[in-house]
Enzyme design. Structure first.
Site, PDB file in Angstrom:
ATOM      1  N   THR A   1      17.990   7.022   1.559  1.00  0.00           N
ATOM      2  CA  THR A   1      16.694   6.989   1.119  1.00  0.00           C
ATOM      3  C   THR A   1      16.107   8.356   0.668  1.00  0.00           C
ATOM      4  OG1 THR A   1      15.550   7.211   3.236  1.00  0.00           O
ATOM      5  CG2 THR A   1      16.019   4.873   2.365  1.00  0.00           C
TER       6      THR A   1
ATOM      7  N   ASP B   1      -3.819   6.122   2.769  1.00  0.00           N
ATOM      8  CA  ASP B   1      -3.186   7.284   3.627  1.00  0.00           C
ATOM      9  C   ASP B   1      -3.521   6.861   5.208  1.00  0.00           C
ATOM     10  OD1 ASP B   1      -2.972   9.572   4.936  1.00  0.00           O
ATOM     11  OD2 ASP B   1      -4.007  10.790   3.818  1.00  0.00           O
TER      12      ASP B   1
ATOM     13  N   SER C   1      10.495   2.206  13.294  1.00  0.00           N
ATOM     14  CA  SER C   1      10.755   3.192  13.818  1.00  0.00           C
ATOM     15  C   SER C   1      11.980   4.185  13.612  1.00  0.00           C
ATOM     16  CB  SER C   1      10.490   2.965  15.480  1.00  0.00           C
ATOM     17  OG  SER C   1      10.676   3.973  16.247  1.00  0.00           O
TER      18      SER C   1
ATOM     19  N   THR D   1       0.690  -1.099   0.004  1.00  0.00           N
ATOM     20  CA  THR D   1      -0.156   0.063  -0.047  1.00  0.00           C
ATOM     21  C   THR D   1       0.985   1.173  -0.062  1.00  0.00           C
ATOM     22  OG1 THR D   1      -0.333   0.276   2.403  1.00  0.00           O
ATOM     23  CG2 THR D   1      -1.583  -1.266   1.470  1.00  0.00           C
TER      24      THR D   1
ATOM     25  N   ASN E   1       5.404   0.735   7.942  1.00  0.00           N
ATOM     26  CA  ASN E   1       6.538   1.507   7.297  1.00  0.00           C
ATOM     27  C   ASN E   1       6.214   3.194   7.042  1.00  0.00           C
ATOM     28  OD1 ASN E   1       9.383   1.584   6.354  1.00  0.00           O
ATOM     29  ND2 ASN E   1       8.177   2.129   4.694  1.00  0.00           N
TER      30      ASN E   1
ATOM     31  N   TYR F   1       8.755  15.107  15.675  1.00  0.00           N
ATOM     32  CA  TYR F   1       9.054  13.662  15.137  1.00  0.00           C
ATOM     33  C   TYR F   1       9.795  12.716  16.256  1.00  0.00           C
ATOM     34  CZ  TYR F   1      11.894  10.429  12.317  1.00  0.00           C
ATOM     35  OH  TYR F   1      12.192   9.316  11.802  1.00  0.00           O
TER      36      TYR F   1
ATOM     37  N   LYS G   1       7.656   9.301  17.435  1.00  0.00           N
ATOM     38  CA  LYS G   1       8.277   7.935  17.257  1.00  0.00           C
ATOM     39  C   LYS G   1       8.452   7.239  18.717  1.00  0.00           C
ATOM     40  CE  LYS G   1       9.111   7.446  12.952  1.00  0.00           C
ATOM     41  NZ  LYS G   1       8.484   6.334  12.284  1.00  0.00           N
TER      42      LYS G   1
END
Length: 279
Positions: free
Chosen positions: A182, A55, A133, A31, A82, A147, A151
């Site tokens: 990434t 979403d 995470s 997804t 993820n 952020y 987490k």
């Protein structure tokens, strides 16, 4: 062959995990916010990829997609949560909307995904949940308060339910990577600068991001292919590892943070005992 459900499968670690699973002969329900970005893997692995738009800030959509995935695949052995995003800025620079988004994407969404899959995993007699995470769930840095908060929050939730779901044969693993090459940096939400913070650590973080041109992880030590391989391998480890700290930078930073916190706790031992009722 195993069957996986992967959120955030169109890029980064999610994409690497999806591609390695398919190359090894597994089946993936992949997804993404825009599932059209997965069309190339559908063509490369016909019949092995099930895709859907998702979403993770939409709880109703999470429940609907999860139900469809389990109904159409029959069994899902591993749920790899993820999807995520970063926000940068001093706490008072962040807008209400940016704060709400960080909580929704990084904490509430994963929590609702777990809540949606648990009845199906229980019904089939077990399974594995793996949550991406970050080393930022154990450490913190100026300019990334929300952020880190999101987490740390999702890890607190997962830590709490490990014991709840273990009797049903469900294992949970939190993946704490360091900096990985990434496109994470290109998707950051960056708050409008307040001049008061220009000469502070937050201002230095902002200068670094602006100087990177969006390529924050270009020289990162983490190899996404090796990170993906470690995540996949963890799914067959018994019992499920509670955490995977991946990357030499993550190991060093997390170890230093935990050691420092332990020293602080131990230094307060006498004070802690002094607040008890007298024996």
């Amino acid at each position: 062959m195993t069957q996986w459900l992967v959120t955030g499968a169109s890029a980064g670690i999610g994409r690497a995990v999806t591609e390695q699973l398919l190359a090894a002969g597994h089946r993936v329900a992949a997804t993404a916010r825009d599932a059209a970005r997965l069309e190339d893997v559908r063509r490369s692995y016909p019949g092995a990829v099930w895709t859907a738009d998702l979403d993770v800030t939409d709880t109703a959509a999470i429940r609907a997609v999860v139900t469809r995935a389990f109904e159409e695949l029959g069994r899902i052995d591993v749920v790899f949560s993820n999807a995520g995003r970063g926000a940068v800025g001093a706490a008072e620079e962040l807008t209400d909307e940016a704060i709400a988004e960080q909580v929704a994407v990084n904490m509430t969404g994963p929590i609702q995904l777990v809540r949606a899959v648990l009845p199906h995993l229980r019904a089939q007699g077990g399974g594995r949940i793996i949550q991406t995470s970050t080393m930022g769930a154990q450490i913190s840095s100026p300019g990334a308060s929300m952020y880190h908060a999101s987490k740390w929050g999702v890890e607190g939730f997962l830590e709490s339910i490990i014991g709840e779901v273990a009797p049903f044969g469900i294992g949970i693993t939190m993946v704490e990577p360091g900096s990985v090459r990434t496109g994470f940096g290109a998707a950051l939400s960056i708050a409008e600068a307040d001049p008061a913070y220009a000469g502070t650590p937050v201002g230095q973080v902002r200068q670094f991001i602006e100087g990177s041109g969006g390529n924050l992880t270009g020289a990162a030590p983490g190899d996404p292919a090796r990170v993906a391989a470690a995540i996949i391998a963890s799914a067959s480890t018994r019992p499920a590892p509670r955490r995977l700290v991946l990357g030499s930078d993550a190991y060093q930073a997390v170890r230093a943070a935990l050691s420092g916190r332990l020293r602080e706790v131990e230094a307060g031992g006498a004070l802690a005992a002094s607040t008890d009722f007298p024996a």
